[in-house]
Design an enzyme around this catalytic site. Structure first.
Site, PDB file in Angstrom:
ATOM      1  N   ASN A 188      -4.615  12.743 -26.648  1.00  0.00           N
ATOM      2  CA  ASN A 188      -3.205  12.695 -26.122  1.00  0.00           C
ATOM      3  C   ASN A 188      -2.422  11.629 -27.039  1.00  0.00           C
ATOM      4  O   ASN A 188      -2.536  11.851 -27.958  1.00  0.00           O
ATOM      5  CB  ASN A 188      -3.439  11.972 -24.536  1.00  0.00           C
ATOM      6  CG  ASN A 188      -4.045  13.277 -23.641  1.00  0.00           C
ATOM      7  OD1 ASN A 188      -3.652  14.370 -23.849  1.00  0.00           O
ATOM      8  ND2 ASN A 188      -4.894  12.829 -23.082  1.00  0.00           N
ATOM      9  N   SER A 189      -1.748  10.983 -26.461  1.00  0.00           N
ATOM     10  CA  SER A 189      -0.539   9.912 -27.132  1.00  0.00           C
ATOM     11  C   SER A 189      -1.250   9.036 -28.373  1.00  0.00           C
ATOM     12  O   SER A 189      -0.579   8.510 -28.943  1.00  0.00           O
ATOM     13  CB  SER A 189       0.482   9.324 -26.209  1.00  0.00           C
ATOM     14  OG  SER A 189       1.140  10.312 -25.557  1.00  0.00           O
ATOM     15  N   THR A 190      -2.434   8.562 -28.040  1.00  0.00           N
ATOM     16  CA  THR A 190      -3.157   7.792 -29.119  1.00  0.00           C
ATOM     17  C   THR A 190      -3.075   8.449 -30.495  1.00  0.00           C
ATOM     18  O   THR A 190      -3.212   7.858 -31.496  1.00  0.00           O
ATOM     19  CB  THR A 190      -4.646   7.505 -28.750  1.00  0.00           C
ATOM     20  OG1 THR A 190      -5.333   8.623 -28.507  1.00  0.00           O
ATOM     21  CG2 THR A 190      -4.610   6.895 -27.371  1.00  0.00           C
ATOM     22  N   TYR A 191      -2.903   9.833 -30.376  1.00  0.00           N
ATOM     23  CA  TYR A 191      -2.924  10.455 -31.817  1.00  0.00           C
ATOM     24  C   TYR A 191      -1.740  10.310 -32.426  1.00  0.00           C
ATOM     25  O   TYR A 191      -1.564  10.455 -33.721  1.00  0.00           O
ATOM     26  CB  TYR A 191      -3.186  12.068 -31.445  1.00  0.00           C
ATOM     27  CG  TYR A 191      -2.601  12.958 -32.400  1.00  0.00           C
ATOM     28  CD1 TYR A 191      -3.313  13.218 -33.538  1.00  0.00           C
ATOM     29  CD2 TYR A 191      -1.451  13.634 -32.475  1.00  0.00           C
ATOM     30  CE1 TYR A 191      -2.906  13.933 -34.783  1.00  0.00           C
ATOM     31  CE2 TYR A 191      -0.937  14.445 -33.719  1.00  0.00           C
ATOM     32  CZ  TYR A 191      -1.730  14.616 -34.709  1.00  0.00           C
ATOM     33  OH  TYR A 191      -1.175  15.213 -35.738  1.00  0.00           O
ATOM     34  N   LYS A 192      -0.674  10.034 -31.706  1.00  0.00           N
ATOM     35  CA  LYS A 192       0.745   9.681 -32.431  1.00  0.00           C
ATOM     36  C   LYS A 192       0.520   8.738 -33.594  1.00  0.00           C
ATOM     37  O   LYS A 192       1.274   8.816 -34.417  1.00  0.00           O
ATOM     38  CB  LYS A 192       1.726   9.192 -31.323  1.00  0.00           C
ATOM     39  CG  LYS A 192       2.117  10.307 -30.161  1.00  0.00           C
ATOM     40  CD  LYS A 192       2.964   9.909 -29.206  1.00  0.00           C
ATOM     41  CE  LYS A 192       3.057  11.237 -28.118  1.00  0.00           C
ATOM     42  NZ  LYS A 192       3.616  10.650 -27.076  1.00  0.00           N
TER      43      LYS A 192
END
Length: 597
Positions: free
Chosen positions: A398-402
């Site tokens: 999820n947003s940790t990939y950003k």
């Protein structure tokens, strides 16, 4: 990603269909290279695989455990902070921890899930009631069983038991309500004979009957019947599994026949076969019955007669072939079962090797969440892990990939630290902060999906795949689509991998421009004081408007030391990045690594 058990069960059933088909194919292709006994042994492998959906997936990490060169012997227990609060978040940069997320519709509609569960459980209930009815009906008739008083029959049973090395007591009874001999009783076994047997059959034929039923007893076939009945009830809707279980019953009878024939002279084989034929027209069977019949119908009888007619004791060469084929199937099964079991958690585990690992008991911090906390002490080169199984499981970042999406874009000069602005296209999002132009800092602060999706699209799938491979980012799977592969989709990474990758990021061991990494370190900085600096990124997996997965990854610098951590929580709902961050910060406070300023 958290999925209902019914969906896991259906996915496992689908995968099991291929495995069971493979077992049946092996039995067919190698029927002349496998002895009857080893064909039956293959059925037990099949039965075990049918238990996979109901076995905790931790059981299937033998491949990981055998590869790990360490044991979790050092244990630390924490009992406080079981109830965490939002007060922690109020003292740090809340914008970085709120993790704005949009729901994805990945699961089947609840109505379909509920419909399957109702139909499946109704079928199970109906079959259980049928089984209870027939069991009760049959065992009520046991009141009228009469003990055998014929000394010749009692002496013959004793002789047959001695031939087979059976020392346990087996009762011998007569019944007027049956027409075929049967063996019943798991704890108190009984051989029940029809009243007409002593008048209609010779002493030699009765001997064949005793040998047959005693072989069933010796092979624990009453217990096997219970297992087959239970699996038949559970998988009542699956025709391939029902067929395989039916074939197992036939194999059981063939093994029993072979065991009897091994103790007979060759000229007695025909007489034994005729004894089966005598009972063919009289045999009857109750559904799901946990007992054995001498004969179980004409269809099975035909196959058994053919087997008896062509029977030969297994040669040494056949035994060697059987051992080899069976061993090969076992090895393939051991490699295949983890693949079948993975849909249970919808995650994939990765192999992790380190000699400096300490297990901790932090369950009080997690409450009802399934979760893990991984902490790496950079100076000491040691890992502290709560719930190592979950720490090894891959799930959507999820947003940790950003963080890494931005790193790729900086490296490709799609954006620069000085010029990172992207223009909002006017699409209305549920968060007001998303509905405006964004820079790298603002997009990271407000976790703006469209900004990072735009970066990835500009970069292109080919370059993106190269970057993921370069970092060894989880499973490196982009098949979920350019806009969604990191949102409850194909890309997956484990908490331990998050820590390892973030460690390389922090140490600037990645083959990227140090200036770009410093830019991102500033972008994910959450709070700092004179004694510490806390940096990190949250992530939330929202499916069907329910938060089912929460991440918080980051590092804390204190007194010249650095500690890299990752927290992940999962639940049917209320599992988001903010709650994961709250848990992580509470743990860091307990360890004395974080202090409220």
């Amino acid at each position: 990603m958290y999925l209902p058990f019914s969906i896991h069960f259906l996915v496992c059933c689908f995968l099991l269909s291929f495995f069971i088909g493979g077992i049946l194919l092996v039995k067919y292709l190698f029927k002349n290279q496998l002895s009857t006994t080893f064909q039956y042994y293959l059925d037990f492998i099949l039965c075990f695989t049918l238990l996979v959906p109901f076995i905790p997936n931790t059981f299937f990490y033998w491949n990981i455990r055998t590869l790990l060169p360490f044991s979790f012997s050092d244990s630390t227990t924490y009992s406080e902070y079981g109830n965490y609060s939002k007060q922690t978040l109020s003292i740090i940069n809340q914008r970085l921890l709120q993790d704005f997320s949009i729901s994805t519709d990945k699961q089947l509609p609840d109505l379909l899930i509920t419909s399957f569960e109702v139909i499946w459980l109704s079928g199970i209930l109906l079959l259980v009631l049928i089984a209870i009815y027939y069991h009760k009906r049959f065992y009520q008739k046991q009141k009228y069983l009469k003990p055998v008083t014929d000394s010749a029959l009692i002496s013959l049973l004793t002789t047959c038991k001695q031939e087979l090395g059976i020392t346990s007591f087996i009762d011998l009874r007569l019944s007027s309500s049956i027409k075929s001999p049967i063996l019943i009783g798991l704890l108190k076994p009984k051989i029940i004979l029809p009243h007409s047997l002593t008048q209609s059959y010779s002493i030699q034929e009765v001997r064949y009957i005793f040998l047959h039923e005693l072989q069933h007893y010796k092979h624990k076939d009453i217990l096997i019947n219970y297992i087959i009945s239970a699996l038949t009830i559970i998988y009542w809707f699956h025709p391939l599994i029902l067929y395989a279980l039916k074939e197992m019953k036939l194999d059981r009878e063939l093994v029993c026949d072979s065991s009897v024939l091994n103790g007979l002279e060759e000229d007695q084989y025909t007489d034994y076969g005729y004894t089966l034929i005598h009972f063919a027209d009289q045999a009857h069977s109750y559904p799901l019955a946990p007992r054995t019949n001498l004969s179980q119908g004409k269809e099975l009888l035909k196959k058994r007669i053919i087997h008896i007619t062509h029977y030969q004791s297994p040669s040494k060469k056949l035994k060697v072939k059987s051992y080899f084929i069976f061993g090969l199937v076992v090895l393939i099964t051991l490699q295949t079962l983890p693949l079948i079991a993975r849909p249970i958690s919808n995650k994939v585990a990765f192999n992790f090797g380190s000699s400096n690992v300490k297990e901790e008991d932090l369950h009080a911090f997690f409450g009802d969440y399934i979760g893990t906390f991984v902490l790496y002490d950079l100076e000491e080169d040691t890992y502290s892990i709560y719930n190592k199984t979950h720490a090894l499981e891959r799930t959507s970042p999820n947003s940790t990939y950003k963080l890494y999406s931005a790193l790729f874009a900086l490296d490709a000069n799609t954006i620069t630290p000085e010029h990172s602005k992207r223009i909002w296209d006017g699409t209305m999002y549920p968060f007001e902060t998303w509905n405006q132009d964004q820079t790298l800092i603002s997009a990271m602060n407000y976790s703006v999906n469209w900004y990072f999706q735009d970066l990835d699209t500009t970069l292109g799938a080919s370059k993106l795949a190269t970057y993921l491979k370069k970092l060894h980012y989880g499973n490196e799977d982009l098949s979920g689509g350019m806009d969604t592969f990191w949102l409850n989709s194909s890309l997956k990474i484990s908490p331990l991998e998050q820590v390892q990758l973030l460690t390389a990021f922090y140490k600037q061991d990645l083959a990227f421009n140090p200036k770009d990494i410093l830019t991102l370190k500033q972008a994910i900085k959450i709070s700092e004081s004179s004694t510490y600096i806390l940096s990190g990124k949250t992530g939330t997996g929202r499916v069907n408007d329910k938060d089912i997965s929460g991440w918080f990854i980051g590092y804390i610098e204190k007194s010249g030391k650095a500690y890299i951590f990752a927290t992940h929580i999962a639940s049917k709902e209320y599992a988001d990045g903010a709650r994961a961050a709250d848990i992580a910060i509470s743990i860091l406070k307990e360890k004395g690594l974080y202090e409220a300023s």
